[in-house]
Structure formats: C-alpha cells, structure tokens
Design a protein around this motif. Structure first.
Motif, short mmCIF file in Angstrom:
data_model
loop_
_atom_site.label_atom_id
_atom_site.label_comp_id
_atom_site.label_asym_id
_atom_site.label_seq_id
_atom_site.Cartn_x
_atom_site.Cartn_y
_atom_site.Cartn_z
N ALA A 57 16.11 55.86 67.38
CA ALA A 57 15.93 55.69 68.82
C ALA A 57 17.27 55.41 69.50
CB ALA A 57 14.96 54.55 69.10
N THR A 58 18.12 54.64 68.83
CA THR A 58 19.44 54.35 69.37
C THR A 58 20.23 55.63 69.61
OG1 THR A 58 19.50 52.20 68.27
CG2 THR A 58 21.60 53.12 68.95
N GLU A 59 20.17 56.55 68.67
CA GLU A 59 20.86 57.83 68.84
C GLU A 59 20.33 58.58 70.06
OE1 GLU A 59 23.51 59.30 67.26
OE2 GLU A 59 23.72 57.28 66.44
N ARG A 60 19.01 58.53 70.25
CA ARG A 60 18.41 59.23 71.37
C ARG A 60 18.76 58.60 72.71
NH1 ARG A 60 13.89 59.11 67.91
NH2 ARG A 60 12.82 57.57 69.24
N MET A 61 19.03 57.29 72.70
CA MET A 61 19.25 56.58 73.96
C MET A 61 20.72 56.48 74.36
SD MET A 61 16.24 55.98 75.03
CE MET A 61 16.43 54.76 76.32
N LYS A 62 21.62 57.07 73.60
CA LYS A 62 23.05 56.91 73.87
C LYS A 62 23.48 57.50 75.21
CE LYS A 62 25.08 56.21 69.31
NZ LYS A 62 25.95 56.77 68.24
N ASN A 63 22.71 58.40 75.76
CA ASN A 63 23.06 58.99 77.05
C ASN A 63 22.34 58.32 78.21
OD1 ASN A 63 24.82 60.95 75.93
ND2 ASN A 63 23.06 62.25 75.42
N ASP A 64 21.56 57.29 77.93
CA ASP A 64 20.86 56.59 78.99
C ASP A 64 21.75 55.49 79.56
OD1 ASP A 64 19.07 54.24 79.98
OD2 ASP A 64 17.75 55.99 80.00
N ALA A 67 20.49 51.86 78.69
CA ALA A 67 20.53 51.50 77.27
C ALA A 67 21.95 51.45 76.72
CB ALA A 67 19.71 52.50 76.46
N LEU A 68 22.84 52.29 77.23
CA LEU A 68 24.16 52.47 76.63
C LEU A 68 24.97 51.18 76.46
CD1 LEU A 68 26.29 54.38 75.50
CD2 LEU A 68 27.07 54.79 77.86
N PRO A 69 25.01 50.26 77.43
CA PRO A 69 25.84 49.05 77.24
C PRO A 69 25.42 48.20 76.04
CG PRO A 69 25.25 49.33 79.55
CD PRO A 69 24.43 50.32 78.78
N PHE A 70 24.19 48.34 75.59
CA PHE A 70 23.70 47.52 74.48
C PHE A 70 23.96 48.15 73.12
CE2 PHE A 70 21.18 46.65 78.24
CZ PHE A 70 21.26 45.28 78.32
N ILE A 71 24.35 49.41 73.12
CA ILE A 71 24.50 50.14 71.87
C ILE A 71 25.91 49.97 71.31
CG2 ILE A 71 24.53 52.47 70.88
CD1 ILE A 71 22.31 53.20 72.89
N PHE A 121 13.17 50.21 74.98
CA PHE A 121 14.18 50.30 73.92
C PHE A 121 15.00 49.02 73.85
CE2 PHE A 121 18.69 51.05 73.07
CZ PHE A 121 18.63 51.41 71.74
N VAL A 122 15.45 48.55 75.00
CA VAL A 122 16.26 47.33 75.03
C VAL A 122 15.46 46.14 74.51
CG1 VAL A 122 17.43 45.69 76.56
CG2 VAL A 122 17.76 48.15 76.89
N ALA A 123 14.17 46.09 74.82
CA ALA A 123 13.33 44.99 74.35
C ALA A 123 13.31 44.92 72.82
CB ALA A 123 11.91 45.15 74.89
N HIS A 124 13.14 46.05 72.16
CA HIS A 124 13.11 46.06 70.70
C HIS A 124 14.50 45.86 70.11
CE1 HIS A 124 8.87 47.00 70.02
NE2 HIS A 124 8.94 47.66 71.15
N HIS A 125 15.50 46.44 70.75
CA HIS A 125 16.88 46.28 70.32
C HIS A 125 17.27 44.80 70.37
CE1 HIS A 125 21.32 46.86 70.58
NE2 HIS A 125 21.10 48.01 69.99
N VAL A 179 21.73 44.19 84.26
CA VAL A 179 20.85 45.35 84.51
C VAL A 179 20.06 45.11 85.80
CG1 VAL A 179 18.99 46.77 83.62
CG2 VAL A 179 20.66 45.80 82.05
N PRO A 180 20.08 46.05 86.72
CA PRO A 180 19.43 45.84 88.03
C PRO A 180 17.92 46.09 88.01
CG PRO A 180 20.49 47.98 88.01
CD PRO A 180 20.83 47.33 86.69
N TRP A 181 17.22 45.44 87.07
CA TRP A 181 15.77 45.57 87.03
C TRP A 181 15.12 44.72 88.12
CZ3 TRP A 181 16.37 44.52 81.19
CH2 TRP A 181 16.49 45.74 80.49
N ASP A 182 14.06 45.23 88.75
CA ASP A 182 13.31 44.41 89.69
C ASP A 182 12.36 43.50 88.92
OD1 ASP A 182 11.11 45.98 88.95
OD2 ASP A 182 11.18 47.21 90.75
#
Length: 216
Positions: A57-64, A67-71, A121-125, A179-182
């Motif tokens: 999943a980390t590989e898939r999220m590298k362009n997000d 997610a990217l700052p956490f990888i 993804f970030v939650a599980h990471h 992260v600018p989450w509401d």
C-alpha cells in the motif's frame, strides 16, 4: 474547529483501544516470560502478512500528497521480517507459514482503505510504525533476554537508519498536525486507528486460540 493538535487528539481518543491491544493475554505472556519461542515465531509470521500488505500500500500511495510526508524507506520492515523468518524457521519458511483468520481480515482492510483513501492509509501506517518505534523496542529487548537472540530473529525491531527514534516520532506527529483535515475527516481517521487497534487485539486472541488448539 478542534483547538488541540490532531496528534494529541488522536492519542487521547484512541488511548483505551491502544491499552486493550497492549493488554491482550498473548502479548502479556510473551512479555512476562511465560511465552515460548514458538509463540514469538507465530507472531512474526502474522507480521509478515500484515507488513506485506502495508508496504505494498505504501508503494501505491507514494504519489498521494497527503500520504507522501509519512512515507520513509527508513520504516520499511518487510526485508527484516523475511530475514527473521529465515533465521527462526529456515530457508523454506515461505512454504511453512499461513495467515490466521484475523490476519486475513486485517490485510483485506489495509488493501481496501489504502486503495481509495489517504487518511485510512495514514491511520494504519501510524498505528503500526509508531508502535514499532515505541513499544516494539521494549519487545525486542525482552525477546533478546528471554530467548538469547542477538540481532538475528529480532531484526524487525531494529531501525538502523533512525538514529533518534524520539525525534523521528515527534516529526511524524508534526506531520499529522499539518494535514489540513476537517473535523469529519479527523474523526474518520481516528475511527480507522481504532479499527487497526481492534485488529491487533483480535489477532492476539487468534494466536492464543491457535496455541491452545495445537496443544489440545
């Protein structure tokens, strides 16, 4: 809007779930010296399947962008787990392992949320890797002491590229705060962290049941 940093809110609102996971009997026995090498190996086996899914999943999220700052490659655990299993089981370890039911469900959840949702993804990471950098270091020390391991067998817990784990974790939490989450998205992420902790608790129960069945 919430007036406290998200990392603090996350810790406070998942504290009970975290404690329940850490307090499971299987891990309690392993940490207190009542567990066996076989118990430890059983845990490492399940970690293999979980981290295989998470790091795919980390590989898939590298362009997000969320997610990217956490990888970080410094967190990658799968090669170390593979070496641990080679040491603990032997060169043919892949033919001798299988996931428990909870692990299958956990892996499915990681694949499901990471495919469509950066927050999930970030939650599980967060749940896995910050736990590895914290309590995981205690587990490593105890397993070395109880079973006579040096570095072989506990490589999973050795983060050789992270010289200062505390600073690394502080930076990670700062990234969470940035992260600018509401409010709704924050709550969704927190709920997913609770899901991850529940999977961990259920996995320990599964491991206990599997152990009981093997000696019945």
């Amino acid at each position: 809007m919430s007036v406290i940093p998200f990392s603090q809110e996350l810790r406070e609102r998942t504290r009970t779930s975290h404690s329940e996971s850490e307090g499971a009997d299987f891990m309690g026995d392993l940490m207190s010296g009542k567990g066996t090498v076989s118990d430890y190996v059983a845990l490492v086996v399940q970690h293999y399947f979980i981290y295989e899914a998470l790091e795919a999943a980390t590989e898939r999220m590298k362009n997000d962008p969320v997610a990217l700052p956490f990888i970080s490659d410094k967190l990658t655990r799968l090669p170390a787990i593979e070496e641990d299993l080679r040491f603990l089981i032997g060169d043919e370890w892949r033919d001798q392992i299988s996931p428990l039911g909870t692990t299958v469900a956990y892996v499915d959840r990681i694949r499901e949320v990471a495919a469509v949702w950066a927050g999930g993804f970030v939650a599980h990471h967060y749940t896995r890797y910050l736990g590895d950098l914290s309590g995981g270091q205690v587990i490593r020390t105890l397993m070395q002491r109880q079973f006579g391991f040096e570095t072989n067998g506990v490589g999973f817990y050795l983060f050789g590229d992270i010289a200062e784990p505390r600073r690394f974790k502080d930076t990670y939490r700062e990234q969470l705060d940035a992260v600018p989450w509401d409010e709704d998205e924050r709550s969704r992420v927190i709920d997913e962290v609770r899901v991850a902790y529940q999977f961990n608790t259920d996995l320990f129960l599964d491991l206990s049941r599997a152990k009981a069945a093997s000696v019945a």
